[in-house]
Write an enzyme that holds these catalytic residues in place. Sequence first.
Site, PDB file in Angstrom:
ATOM      1  N   HIS A   1      32.803  -8.156 -17.808  1.00 16.35           N
ATOM      2  CA  HIS A   1      32.485  -8.338 -16.375  1.00 16.35           C
ATOM      3  C   HIS A   1      31.835  -7.081 -15.815  1.00 16.35           C
ATOM      4  O   HIS A   1      32.502  -6.080 -15.554  1.00 16.35           O
ATOM      5  CB  HIS A   1      33.746  -8.680 -15.566  1.00 16.35           C
ATOM      6  CG  HIS A   1      33.418  -9.085 -14.161  1.00 16.35           C
ATOM      7  ND1 HIS A   1      33.597 -10.370 -13.676  1.00 16.35           N
ATOM      8  CD2 HIS A   1      32.872  -8.384 -13.132  1.00 16.35           C
ATOM      9  CE1 HIS A   1      33.191 -10.423 -12.419  1.00 16.35           C
ATOM     10  NE2 HIS A   1      32.746  -9.221 -12.063  1.00 16.35           N
TER      11      HIS A   1
ATOM     12  N   HIS B   1      28.103  -5.531 -13.411  1.00 18.57           N
ATOM     13  CA  HIS B   1      26.949  -5.822 -12.537  1.00 18.57           C
ATOM     14  C   HIS B   1      25.853  -4.819 -12.870  1.00 18.57           C
ATOM     15  O   HIS B   1      25.759  -3.760 -12.248  1.00 18.57           O
ATOM     16  CB  HIS B   1      27.346  -5.738 -11.065  1.00 18.57           C
ATOM     17  CG  HIS B   1      28.295  -6.815 -10.654  1.00 18.57           C
ATOM     18  ND1 HIS B   1      27.897  -7.977 -10.032  1.00 18.57           N
ATOM     19  CD2 HIS B   1      29.633  -6.927 -10.834  1.00 18.57           C
ATOM     20  CE1 HIS B   1      28.949  -8.757  -9.826  1.00 18.57           C
ATOM     21  NE2 HIS B   1      30.019  -8.135 -10.309  1.00 18.57           N
TER      22      HIS B   1
ATOM     23  N   GLN C   1      25.629 -14.176  -5.239  1.00 15.39           N
ATOM     24  CA  GLN C   1      26.471 -13.201  -4.523  1.00 15.39           C
ATOM     25  C   GLN C   1      26.728 -13.603  -3.060  1.00 15.39           C
ATOM     26  O   GLN C   1      27.829 -13.461  -2.555  1.00 15.39           O
ATOM     27  CB  GLN C   1      25.797 -11.816  -4.552  1.00 15.39           C
ATOM     28  CG  GLN C   1      26.405 -10.755  -3.661  1.00 15.39           C
ATOM     29  CD  GLN C   1      27.635 -10.103  -4.272  1.00 15.39           C
ATOM     30  OE1 GLN C   1      27.529  -9.371  -5.255  1.00 15.39           O
ATOM     31  NE2 GLN C   1      28.793 -10.377  -3.703  1.00 15.39           N
TER      32      GLN C   1
ATOM     33  N   HIS D   1      33.434 -15.464 -10.065  1.00 18.72           N
ATOM     34  CA  HIS D   1      34.180 -14.513  -9.243  1.00 18.72           C
ATOM     35  C   HIS D   1      35.137 -15.377  -8.424  1.00 18.72           C
ATOM     36  O   HIS D   1      34.714 -16.028  -7.465  1.00 18.72           O
ATOM     37  CB  HIS D   1      33.260 -13.758  -8.294  1.00 18.72           C
ATOM     38  CG  HIS D   1      32.517 -12.618  -8.903  1.00 18.72           C
ATOM     39  ND1 HIS D   1      31.530 -12.802  -9.831  1.00 18.72           N
ATOM     40  CD2 HIS D   1      32.631 -11.271  -8.715  1.00 18.72           C
ATOM     41  CE1 HIS D   1      31.058 -11.605 -10.188  1.00 18.72           C
ATOM     42  NE2 HIS D   1      31.712 -10.667  -9.532  1.00 18.72           N
TER      43      HIS D   1
ATOM     44  N   GLU E   1      38.682 -13.379  -5.246  1.00 22.56           N
ATOM     45  CA  GLU E   1      38.759 -11.910  -5.167  1.00 22.56           C
ATOM     46  C   GLU E   1      39.094 -11.556  -3.728  1.00 22.56           C
ATOM     47  O   GLU E   1      38.261 -11.107  -2.944  1.00 22.56           O
ATOM     48  CB  GLU E   1      37.432 -11.264  -5.592  1.00 22.56           C
ATOM     49  CG  GLU E   1      37.546  -9.753  -5.719  1.00 22.56           C
ATOM     50  CD  GLU E   1      36.237  -9.059  -6.061  1.00 22.56           C
ATOM     51  OE1 GLU E   1      35.204  -9.754  -6.170  1.00 22.56           O
ATOM     52  OE2 GLU E   1      36.249  -7.826  -6.218  1.00 22.56           O
TER      53      GLU E   1
ATOM     54  N   ASP F   1      33.446  -4.078 -14.130  1.00 27.23           N
ATOM     55  CA  ASP F   1      32.852  -4.552 -12.872  1.00 27.23           C
ATOM     56  C   ASP F   1      31.719  -3.642 -12.399  1.00 27.23           C
ATOM     57  O   ASP F   1      30.593  -4.093 -12.258  1.00 27.23           O
ATOM     58  CB  ASP F   1      33.913  -4.714 -11.780  1.00 27.23           C
ATOM     59  CG  ASP F   1      33.529  -5.774 -10.746  1.00 27.23           C
ATOM     60  OD1 ASP F   1      32.469  -6.405 -10.907  1.00 27.23           O
ATOM     61  OD2 ASP F   1      34.292  -5.979  -9.788  1.00 27.23           O
TER      62      ASP F   1
ATOM     63  N   TRP G   1      29.891  -0.824  -4.461  1.00 26.49           N
ATOM     64  CA  TRP G   1      31.299  -1.203  -4.383  1.00 26.49           C
ATOM     65  C   TRP G   1      32.228  -0.134  -4.941  1.00 26.49           C
ATOM     66  O   TRP G   1      33.394  -0.083  -4.624  1.00 26.49           O
ATOM     67  CB  TRP G   1      31.532  -2.527  -5.147  1.00 26.49           C
ATOM     68  CG  TRP G   1      30.816  -3.658  -4.532  1.00 26.49           C
ATOM     69  CD1 TRP G   1      31.280  -4.454  -3.522  1.00 26.49           C
ATOM     70  CD2 TRP G   1      29.502  -4.137  -4.851  1.00 26.49           C
ATOM     71  NE1 TRP G   1      30.333  -5.395  -3.193  1.00 26.49           N
ATOM     72  CE2 TRP G   1      29.237  -5.224  -3.989  1.00 26.49           C
ATOM     73  CE3 TRP G   1      28.529  -3.767  -5.769  1.00 26.49           C
ATOM     74  CZ2 TRP G   1      28.038  -5.936  -4.030  1.00 26.49           C
ATOM     75  CZ3 TRP G   1      27.341  -4.469  -5.807  1.00 26.49           C
ATOM     76  CH2 TRP G   1      27.097  -5.538  -4.944  1.00 26.49           C
TER      77      TRP G   1
HETATM   78 ZN   LIG Z   1      32.060  -8.656 -10.192  1.00 25.28          ZN
END
Ligand SMILES: [Zn+2]
Length: 429
Positions: A57, A59, A152, A210, A213, A309, A315
């Site tokens: 996982h 990005h 997203q 996802h 979350e 992630d 983030w």
């Molecule tokens: Zn993610």
Amino acid sequence: MFDLIVRNANLPDGRQGIDIGLAGGKITAIEKSLPASAGQKIDATGRLVSPPLCDPHFHMDATLSLGLPRMNTSGTLLEGIALWGELRPLLTKEALVERALRYCDLAVSQGLLFIRSHVDTSDPRLVTAEALIEVRERVAPYIKLQLVAFPQDGYYRAADGETSLQRALDMGLDIVGGIPHFERTMDEGRRSLEALCRIAADRGLPVDIHCDETDDPLSRHIETLTAETVRFGLQGRVAGSHLTSMHSMDNYYVSKLIPLMAEAEINVIANPLINIMLQGRHDTYPKRRGMTRVPELMRAGLNVSLGQDCTMDPWYSMGSGDMLEVGHMAIHVAQMGGIEDKKKIFDALTINSAKTMGLEGYGLEVGCNADLIILQAADIIEALRLKPTRLAVIKSGKVLSKSAPRIGELFLDGRPASIDPGRDYVPAG
Ligand SMILES: [Zn+2]
């Protein structure tokens, strides 16, 4: 005759002083004192040799963009999404490719050779998909990169969410993604999962969502994902990423949910670094831990793996491409400090992720691909404690990366001249 022999290796299962022979891109022998010659030899000197690390996982379209166009001042998930929304129209294919390739260099040096990346499909330009498809091809000789079409801003909530996702899959992304808890309503979230599982079934693709979350205990999209998985016959092909609302759910409800997830063969992916950073943000004290129920899901027989992630993006300002850092955090957040627990965490970084990603020929057995890493630690327990230097990274029998061991020189009267943290500080008992 071998192309390469790695001698005197400690294996993840505890065997010590083992030789590993590699030929024709495969592991062809694993035994003590292998009586053979090879084109190349590496002495592992009693260090741990493991299959490469996997990150199921990530990005890669956002990585290394930290500070663009500004920093996330609140440090929250929602400001991160807003910030990414500001950056997205400014993204160019060239910059995306360059950052992703630089990240892949780092990953190789960390022994991370299998990565599943979500690719934001919210901007109808789809410059992210275009860039990451190019990167997938360019890194293919050394990293297996899987790409998830990830809406997203919401499959229904974003204006072009539905069509952009389909177009990205037409371009050649590998996996169907989604974000039901970010849709406008619970019902739209539910319907998005039905639509996304239908697309996956029609196209013969896996699913990676996802899912939930959030700290909202009533965010129960995993229940729908489980039901749609069975309905469309996608058992074993569906991953639930994050699943943080399970942390806050009612225990009685979870006692019904987990067996249903096991029946649907959901692959669970927890992301402890980002979740401990982002979850519980509306709590004062006590603050909830931001991770799904890892030990309970493992005990119920679910395939649980761990993802990174983010590394240096809107983030998460931290990260170093090191999956052992992810395992280290998981041990703390899940309070899995026992020896058997740590073995399960190491599996979650390796063989469990390989199963989630459907990798073929992964592992440290005769007949598996000749992919190995050598670490500056004696065993997997010590690897999780130390996050040690990856001394060598081998793919298809070829050395991709080498690092010198971290040795500290000391200038103390009456004390040793140097220390090797992987040898000199092993457990006393
Ligand atoms: Zn993610």
